[in-house]
Design a protein around this motif. Structure first.
Motif, PDB file in Angstrom:
ATOM      1  N   GLU A   1       1.110  -1.090   0.357  1.00 62.35           N
ATOM      2  CA  GLU A   1      -0.082  -0.037   0.076  1.00 62.35           C
ATOM      3  C   GLU A   1       0.877   1.402  -0.140  1.00 62.35           C
ATOM      4  N   GLN A   2       2.010   1.123   1.019  1.00 58.44           N
ATOM      5  CA  GLN A   2       2.987   2.119   0.571  1.00 58.44           C
ATOM      6  C   GLN A   2       3.920   2.220  -0.547  1.00 58.44           C
ATOM      7  N   ARG A   3       4.098   1.221  -1.019  1.00 62.95           N
ATOM      8  CA  ARG A   3       4.325   1.435  -2.036  1.00 62.95           C
ATOM      9  C   ARG A   3       5.847   1.677  -1.916  1.00 62.95           C
ATOM     10  N   VAL A   4       6.532   0.489  -0.773  1.00 66.95           N
ATOM     11  CA  VAL A   4       7.928   0.709  -0.761  1.00 66.95           C
ATOM     12  C   VAL A   4       8.503  -1.154  -0.688  1.00 66.95           C
ATOM     13  N   PRO A   5       9.114  -0.800  -1.564  1.00 68.07           N
ATOM     14  CA  PRO A   5      10.120  -2.059  -1.785  1.00 68.07           C
ATOM     15  C   PRO A   5      10.153  -2.742  -1.008  1.00 68.07           C
ATOM     16  N   PHE A   6      10.248  -4.466  -1.436  1.00 72.48           N
ATOM     17  CA  PHE A   6      10.779  -5.466  -0.027  1.00 72.48           C
ATOM     18  C   PHE A   6      10.679  -6.829  -0.763  1.00 72.48           C
ATOM     19  N   VAL A   7      11.506  -7.570   0.116  1.00 73.86           N
ATOM     20  CA  VAL A   7      11.705  -8.932  -0.080  1.00 73.86           C
ATOM     21  C   VAL A   7      11.603  -9.344   1.194  1.00 73.86           C
ATOM     22  N   SER A   8      11.210 -10.847   1.260  1.00 74.58           N
ATOM     23  CA  SER A   8      11.025 -11.634   2.862  1.00 74.58           C
ATOM     24  C   SER A   8      12.002 -12.718   2.380  1.00 74.58           C
ATOM     25  N   PHE A   9      12.358 -13.476   3.588  1.00 75.14           N
ATOM     26  CA  PHE A   9      12.686 -14.753   2.992  1.00 75.14           C
ATOM     27  C   PHE A   9      11.893 -15.842   4.019  1.00 75.14           C
ATOM     28  N   GLY A  10      11.342 -16.242   3.308  1.00 72.51           N
ATOM     29  CA  GLY A  10       9.815 -17.188   3.784  1.00 72.51           C
ATOM     30  C   GLY A  10       9.051 -16.916   3.230  1.00 72.51           C
ATOM     31  N   ARG A  11       7.993 -17.585   2.725  1.00 72.11           N
ATOM     32  CA  ARG A  11       7.117 -17.245   2.125  1.00 72.11           C
ATOM     33  C   ARG A  11       6.003 -16.683   3.026  1.00 72.11           C
ATOM     34  N   VAL A  12       5.516 -15.796   1.916  1.00 73.79           N
ATOM     35  CA  VAL A  12       3.980 -15.392   2.225  1.00 73.79           C
ATOM     36  C   VAL A  12       3.042 -16.430   2.034  1.00 73.79           C
ATOM     37  N   TRP A  13       2.502 -16.820   3.371  1.00 75.30           N
ATOM     38  CA  TRP A  13       2.031 -18.190   3.124  1.00 75.30           C
ATOM     39  C   TRP A  13       0.129 -18.261   2.730  1.00 75.30           C
ATOM     40  N   ASP A  14      -0.040 -17.244   3.013  1.00 71.44           N
ATOM     41  CA  ASP A  14      -1.860 -16.886   2.706  1.00 71.44           C
ATOM     42  C   ASP A  14      -2.260 -15.646   1.673  1.00 71.44           C
ATOM     43  N   GLN A  15      -1.155 -15.498   1.307  1.00 69.97           N
ATOM     44  CA  GLN A  15      -1.021 -14.080  -0.325  1.00 69.97           C
ATOM     45  C   GLN A  15      -0.411 -14.946  -1.431  1.00 69.97           C
ATOM     46  N   PRO A  16      -0.769 -15.734  -1.703  1.00 70.74           N
ATOM     47  CA  PRO A  16      -0.374 -16.556  -2.838  1.00 70.74           C
ATOM     48  C   PRO A  16       0.444 -15.545  -4.253  1.00 70.74           C
ATOM     49  N   GLU A  17      -0.200 -14.794  -4.565  1.00 71.06           N
ATOM     50  CA  GLU A  17      -0.051 -13.535  -5.485  1.00 71.06           C
ATOM     51  C   GLU A  17       1.600 -12.645  -4.781  1.00 71.06           C
ATOM     52  N   LEU A  18       1.708 -12.995  -3.953  1.00 69.88           N
ATOM     53  CA  LEU A  18       2.688 -11.926  -3.636  1.00 69.88           C
ATOM     54  C   LEU A  18       3.963 -12.459  -4.247  1.00 69.88           C
ATOM     55  N   THR A  19       4.613 -11.996  -4.819  1.00 68.44           N
ATOM     56  CA  THR A  19       5.680 -13.431  -5.171  1.00 68.44           C
ATOM     57  C   THR A  19       7.713 -12.818  -4.675  1.00 68.44           C
ATOM     58  N   ARG A  20       7.745 -11.993  -4.298  1.00 70.96           N
ATOM     59  CA  ARG A  20       9.093 -11.026  -3.174  1.00 70.96           C
ATOM     60  C   ARG A  20       9.451 -11.786  -2.843  1.00 70.96           C
ATOM     61  N   TRP A  21       9.472 -13.048  -3.139  1.00 72.01           N
ATOM     62  CA  TRP A  21       9.991 -13.978  -1.709  1.00 72.01           C
ATOM     63  C   TRP A  21      11.383 -15.229  -1.993  1.00 72.01           C
ATOM     64  N   VAL A  22      12.256 -15.424  -1.168  1.00 81.07           N
ATOM     65  CA  VAL A  22      12.945 -16.413  -0.844  1.00 81.07           C
ATOM     66  C   VAL A  22      13.156 -17.293  -0.136  1.00 81.07           C
ATOM     67  N   ASP A  23      12.571 -18.120  -0.131  1.00 83.61           N
ATOM     68  CA  ASP A  23      12.757 -19.354   1.244  1.00 83.61           C
ATOM     69  C   ASP A  23      12.819 -20.911   0.769  1.00 83.61           C
ATOM     70  N   VAL A  24      13.358 -22.013   1.970  1.00 81.19           N
ATOM     71  CA  VAL A  24      13.939 -23.012   1.620  1.00 81.19           C
ATOM     72  C   VAL A  24      13.002 -24.202   1.873  1.00 81.19           C
ATOM     73  N   ASP A  25      13.115 -24.974   0.991  1.00 83.90           N
ATOM     74  CA  ASP A  25      12.269 -26.083   0.741  1.00 83.90           C
ATOM     75  C   ASP A  25      12.135 -27.140   1.912  1.00 83.90           C
ATOM     76  N   GLY A  26      11.513 -26.483   2.853  1.00 84.63           N
ATOM     77  CA  GLY A  26      11.574 -27.423   4.368  1.00 84.63           C
ATOM     78  C   GLY A  26      10.936 -28.960   3.958  1.00 84.63           C
ATOM     79  N   GLY A  27       9.825 -29.013   3.164  1.00 88.37           N
ATOM     80  CA  GLY A  27       9.174 -30.072   3.242  1.00 88.37           C
ATOM     81  C   GLY A  27      10.706 -31.358   2.430  1.00 88.37           C
ATOM     82  N   ALA A  28      10.727 -30.881   1.077  1.00 93.39           N
ATOM     83  CA  ALA A  28      11.887 -31.457  -0.096  1.00 93.39           C
ATOM     84  C   ALA A  28      12.951 -32.272   0.823  1.00 93.39           C
ATOM     85  N   GLY A  29      13.613 -31.623   2.331  1.00 90.95           N
ATOM     86  CA  GLY A  29      14.310 -31.564   2.660  1.00 90.95           C
ATOM     87  C   GLY A  29      14.188 -32.982   3.701  1.00 90.95           C
ATOM     88  N   VAL A  30      13.053 -33.139   3.906  1.00 94.85           N
ATOM     89  CA  VAL A  30      12.217 -33.595   4.957  1.00 94.85           C
ATOM     90  C   VAL A  30      12.257 -35.052   4.512  1.00 94.85           C
TER      91      VAL A  30
END
Length: 355
Positions: free
Chosen positions: A154-183
């Protein structure tokens, strides 16, 4: 950088407090409010406190685009150092912050650490943004109903997240580790090592990270056709209960017969509880009961615990790329690696012995 435009509805935008509203409520001029936002050192303490109180009460935040017209880029990005998040995620956030600092581009990527506000998740972000010392943020410890991504959009602020935005799949500016694949990788490794009854020790349902890792365990069992009808598992809310839960799980598995029992855990701390439980009944981790943790901490290396290792340095480099390079596309899901040690092999002399 492309910016997401999701945000408030038009009526809500029109109702947002303005600098005029703040000035009127505080009984000062617009210039004084501007000074509070951009040059607080020029404002007398009582006036500064009064205006800031009205800013907080009205929820006023100037758009970053308007502020950037009045100042040069800061070439810095904020990172919230939140003790509660560090308790949940262990040493990973500490390691990520270190790697993020190391990987920061010298000409465009300085970090500004700041503490959270215990009463309002967004308050510290508002203050850090309006101070003019950052151009955007690197988020961590994302969770369901996280108010930070939609507010930053809303504030038009650039950001990226370490970790998925779990309940907002339309947001894609993230990097995460596939924990399920590791297990899943851990389950396949245990099966290859001769363990056919593989239990799970994790966290209660509702934790996005924990649920993702548990899914990896269940999928691994299904892929191998191992005890999918009645799998043995326990969950732990408090780490103080880890040893007790581990003993219960190990006892249930061993009651079906020794020699092919193993446990995969959602974290190294939980895995240490399993190792204590195994030794408590006079058995040897690896030789008698396989044990695998997650995060590959220094403690895991010291105790010869097999563990899933997250590529944190790569995650940090990727985060900077997504934040600063408009050509890079997100999201990015990284694969972890399994560090095999004595706790998950029949013959300890065949283990790698370290990361």
């Amino acid at each position: 950088m492309r910016v997401q435009t999701d945000g408030l509805r038009s009526g809500e935008r029109e109702a947002r407090a303005t600098i005029v509203d703040v000035a009127a409520a505080a009984g000062v001029s617009r210039q004084t409010v501007s000074n509070v936002l951009n040059r607080p050192d020029r404002v007398a303490a009582p006036t500064l406190e009064r205006v800031q109180r009205e800013i907080d009460r009205l929820g006023f935040t100037p758009h970053v685009s308007a502020q950037q017209l009045r100042r040069q880029r800061a070439s810095a990005f904020g990172f919230e150092v939140n003790p509660s998040g560090h308790r949940r995620m262990g040493h990973i956030l500490d390691e990520f912050l270190v790697e993020l600092t190391v990987a920061a581009p010298s000409d465009a990527g300085h970090l500004v650490a700041f503490a959270p506000d215990p009463d309002d998740v967004l308050t510290a972000y508002r203050k850090t943004l309006t101070s003019g010392i950052v151009d955007g943020f690197v988020l961590a410890d994302t969770r369901t109903d996280d108010p930070r991504p939609p507010w930053l959009i809303e504030q038009r602020v650039p950001f990226v997240s370490f970790g998925r935005v779990w309940d907002q799949p339309e947001l894609t500016r993230w990097v995460d580790v596939d924990g399920g694949a590791g297990v899943r990788q851990a389950v396949h490794h245990l099966a290859t090592s001769g363990y056919s009854r593989i239990g799970w020790l994790g966290w209660p349902a509702g934790s996005n990270v924990g649920d993702d890792r548990r899914r990896g365990w269940a999928e691994g069992l299904r892929e191998l056709g191992l005890d999918v009808d009645a799998p043995a598992e326990e969950s732990v809310q408090d780490l103080d209960q880890a040893t007790e839960a581990a003993e219960s799980l190990v006892t249930r598995l061993l009651a079906q017969g020794r020699g092919d029992v193993a446990v995969v855990c959602a974290s190294d701390l939980l895995a240490l509880g399993v190792m204590r439980a195994v030794r408590h009944v006079g058995l040897v981790p690896g030789v008698d009961v396989g044990v695998v943790g997650f995060d590959d901490t220094e403690v895991a290396a010291a105790l010869q615990l097999t563990s899933v290792r997250q590529p944190v340095a790569e995650a940090a480099r990727t985060a900077w790329g997504l934040l600063l390079d408009p050509e890079l596309e997100g999201p990015v899901l990284l694969d972890p690696d399994l560090t095999v040690r004595a706790s998950s092999v029949r013959d300890p002399t065949t283990a790698a012995g370290g990361p």
